[in-house]
Design a protein around this motif. Structure first.
Motif, PDB file in Angstrom:
ATOM      1  N   ARG A 140      -2.045  -5.801   6.842  1.00  0.00           N
ATOM      2  CA  ARG A 140      -2.934  -4.706   6.453  1.00  0.00           C
ATOM      3  C   ARG A 140      -2.740  -3.572   7.450  1.00  0.00           C
ATOM      4  O   ARG A 140      -2.624  -3.823   8.650  1.00  0.00           O
ATOM      5  CB  ARG A 140      -4.402  -5.155   6.557  1.00  0.00           C
ATOM      6  CG  ARG A 140      -4.874  -6.169   5.545  1.00  0.00           C
ATOM      7  CD  ARG A 140      -5.325  -5.534   4.246  1.00  0.00           C
ATOM      8  NE  ARG A 140      -6.160  -4.347   4.345  1.00  0.00           N
ATOM      9  CZ  ARG A 140      -7.483  -4.339   4.345  1.00  0.00           C
ATOM     10  NH1 ARG A 140      -8.159  -5.463   4.304  1.00  0.00           N
ATOM     11  NH2 ARG A 140      -8.141  -3.209   4.390  1.00  0.00           N
ATOM     12  N   ASP A 141      -2.739  -2.344   6.984  1.00  0.00           N
ATOM     13  CA  ASP A 141      -2.492  -1.238   7.920  1.00  0.00           C
ATOM     14  C   ASP A 141      -3.567  -1.139   9.013  1.00  0.00           C
ATOM     15  O   ASP A 141      -3.262  -0.786  10.146  1.00  0.00           O
ATOM     16  CB  ASP A 141      -2.329   0.098   7.178  1.00  0.00           C
ATOM     17  CG  ASP A 141      -3.607   0.606   6.540  1.00  0.00           C
ATOM     18  OD1 ASP A 141      -4.550  -0.184   6.366  1.00  0.00           O
ATOM     19  OD2 ASP A 141      -3.653   1.803   6.224  1.00  0.00           O
ATOM     20  N   GLY A 182       0.848  -1.192   0.000  1.00  0.00           N
ATOM     21  CA  GLY A 182       0.000   0.000   0.000  1.00  0.00           C
ATOM     22  C   GLY A 182       0.873   1.228   0.000  1.00  0.00           C
ATOM     23  O   GLY A 182       2.070   1.149  -0.268  1.00  0.00           O
ATOM     24  N   LYS A 206       2.288  11.829   3.802  1.00  0.00           N
ATOM     25  CA  LYS A 206       1.510  12.970   4.315  1.00  0.00           C
ATOM     26  C   LYS A 206       0.195  13.100   3.563  1.00  0.00           C
ATOM     27  O   LYS A 206       0.169  13.017   2.330  1.00  0.00           O
ATOM     28  CB  LYS A 206       2.326  14.260   4.178  1.00  0.00           C
ATOM     29  CG  LYS A 206       3.458  14.298   5.177  1.00  0.00           C
ATOM     30  CD  LYS A 206       4.052  15.678   5.310  1.00  0.00           C
ATOM     31  CE  LYS A 206       5.071  15.660   6.429  1.00  0.00           C
ATOM     32  NZ  LYS A 206       5.921  16.827   6.456  1.00  0.00           N
TER      33      LYS A 206
HETATM   34  P1  ATP Z   1      -4.394  -1.908   3.437  1.00  0.00           P
HETATM   35  O1  ATP Z   1      -4.613  -2.831   2.288  1.00  0.00           O
HETATM   36  O2  ATP Z   1      -3.073  -2.163   4.106  1.00  0.00           O
HETATM   37  O3  ATP Z   1      -5.552  -1.864   4.392  1.00  0.00           O
HETATM   38  P2  ATP Z   1      -5.302   0.723   2.602  1.00  0.00           P
HETATM   39  O4  ATP Z   1      -5.928   0.595   1.262  1.00  0.00           O
HETATM   40  O5  ATP Z   1      -6.171   0.828   3.815  1.00  0.00           O
HETATM   41  O6  ATP Z   1      -4.234  -0.453   2.779  1.00  0.00           O
HETATM   42  P3  ATP Z   1      -3.503   2.786   1.594  1.00  0.00           P
HETATM   43  O7  ATP Z   1      -4.328   3.376   0.506  1.00  0.00           O
HETATM   44  O8  ATP Z   1      -2.345   1.938   1.210  1.00  0.00           O
HETATM   45  O9  ATP Z   1      -4.411   2.020   2.667  1.00  0.00           O
HETATM   46  O10 ATP Z   1      -3.015   3.983   2.514  1.00  0.00           O
HETATM   47  C1  ATP Z   1      -2.284   3.748   3.678  1.00  0.00           C
HETATM   48  C2  ATP Z   1      -2.067   5.073   4.396  1.00  0.00           C
HETATM   49  O11 ATP Z   1      -1.300   5.933   3.571  1.00  0.00           O
HETATM   50  C3  ATP Z   1      -3.329   5.855   4.711  1.00  0.00           C
HETATM   51  O12 ATP Z   1      -3.937   5.428   5.917  1.00  0.00           O
HETATM   52  C4  ATP Z   1      -2.798   7.256   4.831  1.00  0.00           C
HETATM   53  O13 ATP Z   1      -2.177   7.472   6.095  1.00  0.00           O
HETATM   54  C5  ATP Z   1      -1.717   7.279   3.765  1.00  0.00           C
HETATM   55  N1  ATP Z   1      -2.218   7.804   2.482  1.00  0.00           N
HETATM   56  C6  ATP Z   1      -3.371   7.494   1.875  1.00  0.00           C
HETATM   57  N2  ATP Z   1      -3.536   8.147   0.718  1.00  0.00           N
HETATM   58  C7  ATP Z   1      -2.434   8.882   0.564  1.00  0.00           C
HETATM   59  C8  ATP Z   1      -1.970   9.763  -0.452  1.00  0.00           C
HETATM   60  N3  ATP Z   1      -2.681   9.999  -1.541  1.00  0.00           N
HETATM   61  N4  ATP Z   1      -0.770  10.319  -0.292  1.00  0.00           N
HETATM   62  C9  ATP Z   1      -0.029  10.068   0.793  1.00  0.00           C
HETATM   63  N5  ATP Z   1      -0.414   9.265   1.792  1.00  0.00           N
HETATM   64  C10 ATP Z   1      -1.583   8.672   1.683  1.00  0.00           C
END
Ligand code: ATP
Ligand code: MG
Length: 286
Positions: free
Chosen positions: A52-53, A13, A92
């Protein structure tokens, strides 16, 4: 339990690459082959869990992992009993309220009695409460930004970085409610041995972060301009001044902060500095 610090990082992610890059910059080698869920560092007492986060704050609270890297948004939303050790400066983004771009917006009071779709009911609920707004929170787990156009909610509360996702869904951002970046969380009951390993890791992270915020600068200056130039350079201590082979000239070396970079360079040129070199610093220990 053997003396290994177990760190949970996002499996795949937006946090994954920067989390592992930071670990690598700390000189820690880890072989995270495709699809692996667990790995050990070869040169540091650390073990990695790839998760997963969403699960990371809970695992850190329960001691399945000793420390973890997640977005502050996720850490705040999950609201677990953990220590927030350090901000890490990457990933960020912000959590914002957005509404149909055709709607007029007068202020937060516009949300009174309205419905809002979000994956962050806790953060949103706290924000609405603090602002004394009564609104209906619809918790949904993804594709939040389509909620207004399908009539599910008046507005949304979701992660924004550039705003392009909002725009392509016909929404406009009207309030920022939470600013986020990656953070390191730690379990509250780490053993003394694990705390020592964590301290070593943090020492290295600090050195990497400080280095990123600073540049090494070298320049040549006529001796009669030295006093002015030295006053412009903030430096860690006083700058190093070495005589050049050319009579009446010196070479000055110092460290400057990224934030003040251009102002300092302009000042130095005006003061008579020549041949200015600015180079990145790899590690910096204060
Ligand atoms: P997982 O599959 O692990 O549950 P996810 O889909 O919930 O992943 P991601 O989209 O990978 O999460 O985002 C992880 C974290 O990255 C978010 O919780 C946020 O803190 C940060 N994040 C999300 N979108 C952005 C972005 N566009 N730019 C920078 N950081 C972001
Ligand atoms: Mg997630």
């Amino acid at each position: 339990m053997k003396n290994t610090l177990r760190i949970a990082v996002q499996k795949s992610g937006r946090l994954s690459d920067d989390s592992l890059a930071l670990i690598k910059e700390c000189g820690i080698k880890v072989n995270n082959g495709m699809g692996k869920l667990k790995a050990e560092a070869s040169n540091f007492p650390m073990e990695f869990l790839f998760l997963r986060d969403d699960d990371i704050p809970g695992y850190v609270q329960d001691g399945v992992a000793d420390i973890g890297i997640v977005g502050a948004n996720e850490a705040e939303e999950k609201d677990k009993q953990v220590d927030w050790v350090k901000k890490l400066g990457f990933s960020k983004c912000r959590l914002s309220l957005a509404i149909d771009k055709a709607e007029t917006y007068n202020g937060i009071q516009d949300f009174e009695g309205k419905s809002l779709a979000t994956s962050y009911p806790k953060i949103l609920g706290d924000y609405l409460k603090a602002n004394k707004i009564n609104a209906d929170i619809h918790e949904i787990s993804g594709s939040v930004e389509i909620a207004p156009s399908i009539g599910l909610a008046y507005g949304i509360c979701d992660i924004v970085s550039s705003g392009s996702t909002l725009m392509s869904n016909g929404l406009k951002e009207v309030e920022v409610i939470f600013k986020s970046e990656a953070v390191m969380l730690a379990n509250k009951n780490l053993s003394t041995e694990k705390k020592e390993i964590l301290d070593r890791l943090i020492f290295r992270i600090d050195a990497v972060q400080t280095a990123k915020n600073n540049k090494y600068i070298l320049l040549n200056a006529p001796n009669d301009a030295l006093e002015n130039i030295i006053n412009i350079l903030p430096g860690m201590k006083s700058p190093t001044v070495l005589p050049l082979a050319t009579e009446g000239w010196s070479s000055v070396h110092s460290v400057i902060q990224e934030d003040d970079f251009w102002e300092i360079i302009e000042g130095l040129r005006n003061a008579g500095a020549q041949g200015i070199l600015v180079v990145p610093i790899e590690k910096m220990i204060l």
